[in-house]
Design a protein around this motif. Sequence first.
Motif, PDB file in Angstrom:
ATOM      1  N   UNK A  35      40.410 129.221 157.477  1.00 31.62           N
ATOM      2  CA  UNK A  35      39.182 128.282 157.677  1.00 31.62           C
ATOM      3  C   UNK A  35      39.222 127.173 156.708  1.00 31.62           C
ATOM      4  N   UNK A  36      39.139 125.869 157.044  1.00 33.00           N
ATOM      5  CA  UNK A  36      39.505 124.812 155.983  1.00 33.00           C
ATOM      6  C   UNK A  36      38.178 123.766 156.417  1.00 33.00           C
ATOM      7  N   UNK A  37      37.761 123.303 155.288  1.00 37.60           N
ATOM      8  CA  UNK A  37      36.358 122.298 155.585  1.00 37.60           C
ATOM      9  C   UNK A  37      36.567 121.438 154.454  1.00 37.60           C
ATOM     10  N   UNK A  38      36.422 120.029 154.493  1.00 39.23           N
ATOM     11  CA  UNK A  38      36.344 119.041 153.501  1.00 39.23           C
ATOM     12  C   UNK A  38      35.381 118.065 153.796  1.00 39.23           C
ATOM     13  N   UNK A  39      34.266 117.682 152.927  1.00 42.34           N
ATOM     14  CA  UNK A  39      33.412 116.517 153.001  1.00 42.34           C
ATOM     15  C   UNK A  39      33.269 115.660 151.953  1.00 42.34           C
TER      16      UNK A  39
END
Length: 450
Positions: A174-178
């Motif tokens: 899982x990967x998330x960047x904001x």
Amino acid sequence: MKQHPKSDPGTYSTYCNDGFTLAEMVVSKVRNMPYEDVLRKYITEKIGANSTNTTYTINSDYPLVSEGKKPKEYFPIQGAGGITTSMIDLCKFGQIFLEPNSIISEKSKALMAKSWGTTFLESDLGAIDFGLGWDLVRHHDPDYDFGDGVLAKGGNSMFFSSRLIIVPKYNAVLALSETHDCGLDVPTTLMRLFNTYLEPNTYPDYSGIYAHAFGLQKITTIKSSMVVQDKTEKGWVMSDLLDYADGKWTNEKGNQIFFEEDYLLKTTRNRTVAFAQKAKKQELNSVWKSRLNKKYIVCDTTYYDIVTNQMLCSVEFNRTEDTMSLIVHGNKSESVVSEFPIEVIDDTHAQSYLHTPCNGSRDRIEPYFEDGKLYCASYTYICEDDIEPYNSQLFEKENKVYKINNTLEVLPTICENHRILVLDSNGDLYYDSMDVEEYKSIESGFIILV
């Protein structure tokens, strides 16, 4: 500069950028090549992570994302965060920790996944969960049971928050960047998204656009989760997140949403109201299509009319995903801009279709055209296409509306029982002599001599 350790070695564990920078220097020294070359030769080229680069080797094929008008973020501390990548390529990197490969040995992976942290406080879990490189090698979240062996690494820079999670039980990365203006709790959001993916889809789906007295809301139900978005001048903006149980969706404040037929009901502090209804979709003919997104400027306000000081100084017809509405513009310093859902009756008439009791009569917007002018909410409007340019004209016996095509530096002299309104090019009130003394020049827009 003199520095000293925070404590004696082995007292407790904490994150430290300098530790990763030291590791970067060691890697470069052992391999006898620049750190970015080590990454490319031994990792990114082998897994096909073409977007992954350090700030010294930015690839123009993968432009950097930035927050609004802020500058691009370049970090020279490569080992401690100066790496740019796409989320897909980050997942490719994460996948090497889930299957045997030639990049990293199983022995090394086991050493990295071991808890190396220590602390002098008996109840301190945060300090003992550090692995080698990993911020977290033991998963404690009570709401999300992802099994054993979960690994997590987070990153927080000047403009970004990011998270990488490895979930062996589900063979998932899982990967998330904001950017920070998103305002997300990145770790929780990422776990919630994955948990929603794992859930069986046994929940009712009320997704769609709903109309209320002053605008539109988009409801998206994804299994047990509901996302509420409000229609704004900037597009759809998330306003609420709710969970499903016993026929209703509930947010963290305890407020609820549920449905009866095509009606959306909201419960706040034990009071339930019929807030919105399913928006009507309608095909438009060429007559109404020609009216879309054009500014209609009020031409019959008076020198004492306070309403046009706040709203209804201009209106425009808008179409959102086959739904028709009338946008009402007002004072830019006030949050009074509204969007009234309407349906077309014939070539000259449209009307509100709402039947939600809590909205009162303010939703009864029924615009109609006659003799080339628009009549709406007790006012008369003229289309911007029919407005002549302003060239220093003065007051006349009747109100006059002009289009400002060149910078307007000075206004005409105002005498008693007269008034000047200046709207910007978006149709919002920029200046009103009724309550503003100082006028500042504007490049384009509209001027109303009352």
